[in-house]
Scaffold this motif. Structure first.
Motif, PDB file in Angstrom:
ATOM      1  N   CYS A 415       5.533  -7.957  -1.685  1.00 11.93           N
ATOM      2  CA  CYS A 415       5.816  -7.080  -2.387  1.00 11.93           C
ATOM      3  C   CYS A 415       6.483  -5.955  -1.636  1.00 11.93           C
ATOM      4  O   CYS A 415       6.608  -6.428  -0.269  1.00 11.93           O
ATOM      5  CB  CYS A 415       3.887  -6.956  -2.111  1.00 11.93           C
ATOM      6  SG  CYS A 415       3.674  -6.227  -0.298  1.00 11.93           S
ATOM      7  N   PRO A 416       6.822  -4.863  -1.825  1.00 11.25           N
ATOM      8  CA  PRO A 416       7.599  -4.314  -1.377  1.00 11.25           C
ATOM      9  C   PRO A 416       6.978  -3.589   0.526  1.00 11.25           C
ATOM     10  O   PRO A 416       7.486  -3.079   1.437  1.00 11.25           O
ATOM     11  CB  PRO A 416       8.053  -2.748  -1.705  1.00 11.25           C
ATOM     12  CG  PRO A 416       6.873  -2.930  -2.897  1.00 11.25           C
ATOM     13  CD  PRO A 416       6.013  -3.734  -3.208  1.00 11.25           C
ATOM     14  N   GLY A 417       5.368  -3.752   0.802  1.00 12.12           N
ATOM     15  CA  GLY A 417       5.085  -3.470   1.547  1.00 12.12           C
ATOM     16  C   GLY A 417       4.770  -2.073   2.189  1.00 12.12           C
ATOM     17  O   GLY A 417       6.064  -1.100   1.734  1.00 12.12           O
ATOM     18  N   CYS A 421       5.433   0.921   0.436  1.00 12.46           N
ATOM     19  CA  CYS A 421       4.200   1.248  -0.487  1.00 12.46           C
ATOM     20  C   CYS A 421       3.214   2.070   0.778  1.00 12.46           C
ATOM     21  O   CYS A 421       3.171   1.892   1.803  1.00 12.46           O
ATOM     22  CB  CYS A 421       3.314  -0.083  -0.552  1.00 12.46           C
ATOM     23  SG  CYS A 421       1.762   0.418  -1.735  1.00 12.46           S
ATOM     24  N   ASN A 460      -4.631  -5.375  -2.519  1.00 16.66           N
ATOM     25  CA  ASN A 460      -4.290  -5.601  -2.921  1.00 16.66           C
ATOM     26  C   ASN A 460      -3.491  -6.329  -3.649  1.00 16.66           C
ATOM     27  O   ASN A 460      -3.389  -6.215  -5.565  1.00 16.66           O
ATOM     28  CB  ASN A 460      -4.070  -3.877  -3.837  1.00 16.66           C
ATOM     29  CG  ASN A 460      -4.296  -2.898  -3.731  1.00 16.66           C
ATOM     30  OD1 ASN A 460      -5.512  -2.148  -3.538  1.00 16.66           O
ATOM     31  ND2 ASN A 460      -3.571  -1.132  -3.505  1.00 16.66           N
ATOM     32  N   CYS A 462      -0.509  -7.191  -4.204  1.00 12.23           N
ATOM     33  CA  CYS A 462       0.975  -7.003  -5.059  1.00 12.23           C
ATOM     34  C   CYS A 462       1.810  -8.300  -5.210  1.00 12.23           C
ATOM     35  O   CYS A 462       2.251  -8.484  -6.213  1.00 12.23           O
ATOM     36  CB  CYS A 462       1.310  -5.896  -5.672  1.00 12.23           C
ATOM     37  SG  CYS A 462       0.915  -5.154  -5.536  1.00 12.23           S
TER      38      CYS A 462
HETATM   39  S1  SF4 Z   1      -0.340  -2.338  -2.671  1.00 13.90           S
HETATM   40 FE1  SF4 Z   1      -0.557  -2.969  -1.196  1.00 13.90          FE
HETATM   41  S2  SF4 Z   1       0.082  -5.571  -2.278  1.00 13.90           S
HETATM   42 FE2  SF4 Z   1       0.571  -3.594  -3.426  1.00 13.90          FE
HETATM   43  S3  SF4 Z   1       2.833  -2.845  -2.968  1.00 13.90           S
HETATM   44 FE3  SF4 Z   1       1.238  -1.668  -1.755  1.00 13.90          FE
HETATM   45  S4  SF4 Z   1       1.061  -3.069   0.072  1.00 13.90           S
HETATM   46 FE4  SF4 Z   1       2.132  -4.287  -1.310  1.00 13.90          FE
END
Ligand code: SF4
Lengths: 558, 167
Positions: A415-417, A421, A460, A462
């Motif tokens: 995920c973009p982390g 994010c 989450n 992703c």
């Molecule tokens: S919500 Fe959490 S899992 Fe999703 S992109 Fe953002 S950091 Fe990554």
């Protein structure tokens, strides 16, 4: 691929006009920010850590060269020159300006694209097998059914304000390549004993904070009832799903708390009253959608090509790519070619505008002007003539899209982390890069074989960490980045959730830990054909735990 | 008083008085009472000289409503917040399954321009707009001409894209 008619186009155009008006009212201060938030989410627009993020739908991952050129244009004109392919076959832009978004959506509408329902608590983009239509193990092409579902779900008047987001995935092959068991609804297109097409419906799967494997709610659903049955599930969920706690609002929790038997009873009761209504599909409806997804005009003569074999023999780098990044096609003389978006030094799934334009040209030249996005964040040319593989590979090498690592350790889902994010606890992209360095030797990676390393920056999920053969989850410990590791997850046929190895490890130890896990596997495997997942399923956690914790314990506070 | 619009966006006069549970029943006026008051005082309300409409909580199961409730000239559904869409499904069930023929009024904080069209499509026939809603924008949102043919057949139009394509 599917082409819009006047009805599809009118709906997308009207949506652009509507969002333009909503944005203007928000900017003028007459639409409250919280309400605009709900509306912009339903048009793909998030506000992230540094800037807004716009997620654009690529229905079931199928994209034309023309559409990709438009995405390149958007990256150039409205963003910082690149885009990011996601785990749900969509593309995200990380730097658009809110006031530009209506123009971006208008540009997209000119190439039959949109961002409708790519976020928010509504029915999201429908995903499918990225090899739909060309896979050898496929029963029927799932995409006509996906497109039917997409249209039914688009601006559905009743399901725009669900308890939580809702995702469909379709599969129609022996190997599940679309993670159907970890979706809110997974649709398996199957054939019954009488030779009729229908569906096995799976409900209540999902990743995120509480990962759950979906359960079969109906073993056989006739072909014409796909939409009415989906509507029944959604209606029951809309009324029953929890709205008091965001972490308990997904259908997976509704099904769990209600019990599958009771939930099914409610769905079936609802369905009985609507199944013979306007949602019942007619044979002609299905045939119309199927007519968009016929196979290309393949040339029979390409099967007699000998140049491919000659290049394989002469050029070992080409041979390595062919071994890893090509898959067998149904049509003799054709191949399925993967473009790896996992090169060293780039965030997994990122593509620059120059690459997009170049890929579009290559798709026109070598793959009938179409391509696919995969849920592993790579791209695919599904229909390449064998004789074209060598020049295609040469072009991809120049574009840095030919890393021969499909399915290997560095083909990470990530995920973009932290980098983008606002919800992230820890950097996922930087860790991906460190792992890239650690396992740079391709021979070594080939020796390790098929393995899925999935990483998410927070619960989450992703990055689908819970279904990675190795999963890495970023956790926050008093402001420091830590990582929890899981082993044995899978989103394929017998989907499973990974088991936690033990206490989380610190930033400086994560690459060591992955290396230790891989070494342990190499020592334990029965033979070279036993994959990491198979090996883990045979030996279980103890040997990995034993190997891991002497190394990691030094970094673990308590 | 908030503005009341019909399904085509025309302002209409509100003849109903929303009655608090502890308020005295006026002798002739048309009233809206809560479901719990309706259930508690069914006998009195059944013989009330004015029309009696019932406000349903968005958690109530509309499939178990009895004939007396379904005979109300108006039922009122609650759209309490921007993200709580339960009453959309209640409206669909009332129209499609219970065959409720009367007026269906939407009330609550989410009765705003950006939600009206979908409410109309689910069978809502009148809208008690939130106080701050500009009339022109609400009317535009409800105008059938401004809205393209939807994919789904619903209450506001007999035909949808699927039917149109079938020719
Ligand atoms: S919500 Fe959490 S899992 Fe999703 S992109 Fe953002 S950091 Fe990554």
């Amino acid at each position: 691929m599917y082409r819009y008619d006047q009805f599809d186009q009118a709906l997308v155009n009207a949506r652009v006009a509507q969002f333009r008006d909503q944005t203007a009212r928000y900017l003028a201060g007459t639409l409250p920010a919280d309400e605009f938030r709900h509306l912009r989410l339903r048009n793909g627009l998030y506000v992230q850590r540094f800037a807004p993020m716009l997620r654009i739908a690529i229905p079931y991952g199928t994209l034309s060269a023309k559409q990709l050129r438009m995405l390149a244009h958007i990256a150039r004109k409205y963003d910082k020159g690149y885009g990011h392919f996601t785990t749900r076959q969509n593309i995200q832009f990380n730097w658009p300006k809110i006031e530009d978004v209506p123009d971006i959506l208008a540009d997209l509408a000119t190439v039959e694209m949109h961002a409708i329902q790519t976020s928010g608590n509504c029915i999201r983009n429908v995903t499918a097998d990225h090899l739909a239509g060309v896979a050898r193990d496929e029963l029927v092409d799932p995409r006509p059914y996906c497109e039917l579902t997409r249209q039914w779900a688009t601006e559905h008047p009743e399901f725009n304000w669900l308890p939580r987001k809702f995702k469909f995935a379709f599969s129609s092959s022996t190997t599940d390549r679309s993670a159907t068991q970890v979706h809110d609804i997974g649709v398996h297109i199957i054939k019954n004993a009488a030779g009729e097409i229908g569906y096995e419906m799976v409900v209540g799967g999902g990743l995120g904070r509480t990962p759950v494997i979906g359960q079969v709610i109906r073993e056989w659903l006739p072909e014409e009832d796909l939409l009415s049955y989906s509507e029944a599930i959604l209606r029951v969920y809309n009324l029953l799903g929890r709205r008091d706690n965001i972490y308990k609002a997904r259908i997976k929790i509704t099904v769990k708390e209600t019990g599958l038997a009771k939930f099914k009873e409610m769905v079936e009761a609802e369905w009985a009253t609507i199944k013979d209504g306007p949602l019942k599909l007619k044979r002609a409806d299905i045939a119309r959608f199927q007519s968009f997804f016929t196979s290309f005009d393949y040339e029979a003569s390409t099967a007699s090509d000998t140049s491919y074999a000659e290049h394989l023999a002469k050029d070992s780098a080409f041979a390595a790519w062919a071994k890893r990044n090509l898959k067998a096609h149904r049509q003799p003389g054709y191949a399925i070619a993967f473009l790896s978006l996992k090169a060293r030094g780039i965030a997994p799934g990122d593509v620059t505008h120059q690459q997009m334009d170049a890929i579009a040209d290559l798709a026109d030249r070598y793959s009938f002007g179409e391509l696919r996005a995969t849920h592993n964040q790579n791209l695919v040319f599904t229909d390449v003539r064998q004789a074209d593989l060598y020049p295609l590979w040469q072009a991809l090498v120049k574009l840095d899209l030919a890393t021969p690592n499909i399915g290997l350790l560095t083909d990470v889902i990530c995920c973009p982390g932290l980098d983008f994010c606002s919800l992230s606890n820890a950097s996922s992209i930087a860790v991906a890069e460190e792992i890239f360095d650690r396992f740079e030797s391709l021979d070594y990676q080939h020796d390790i074989g098929e393995i899925k390393l999935n990483m998410s920056g927070c619960m989450n999920g992703c990055g689908h960490h819970s279904v990675g053969h190795i999963g890495i989850l970023g956790v926050d410990k008093k402001g420091e980045e830590w990582y929890q590791i899981t082993l044995g997850g899978s989103s394929e046929n017998k989907a499973s959730l990974g088991d936690r190895t033990g206490p989380s490890v610190g930033r400086e130890h994560i690459a060591d830990a992955i290396q230790t896990i891989v070494h342990t596997y190499l020592e334990l495997r029965a033979n070279e054909d036993e994959s990491f997942l198979a090996c883990y399923q045979r030996v279980g956690m103890p040997p990995f735990k034993a190997a891991l914790y002497p190394v990691a314990a030094a970094g673990e506070a308590a | 008083m908030s503005l009341l619009l019909d399904a085509l966006g025309q302002p209409i006069r509100d003849l109903y008085l929303a009655l608090a549970d502890d308020a005295e029943l006026p002798p002739v006026a048309a009233v809206i009472v809560s479901l719990s008051r309706w259930q508690a005082q069914a006998d009195v309300l059944a013989v009330h000289a004015g029309a009696v409409a019932v406000q349903l909580p968005n958690t109530s199961d509309v499939l178990v409503l009895d004939a007396a409730l379904l005979a109300r000239p108006m039922l009122v559904l609650d759209f309490p917040g921007f993200a709580d869409g339960r009453a959309y499904s209640q409206a669909r069930r009332l129209r499609d399954r219970a065959g409720y023929p009367g007026r269906l009024r939407a009330t609550g904080a989410a009765v705003v321009a950006d939600q009206l069209a979908m409410m109309a499509r689910c069978g809502i026939s009148e809208f008690a707009l939130r106080e701050d809603q500009p009339l022109a924008i609400c009317q535009a949102a409800l105008s059938l001409e401004a809205r393209p043919l939807p994919y789904q057949a619903a209450q506001d139009r007999s035909a949808a894209v699927f039917d149109a394509r079938r020719g």
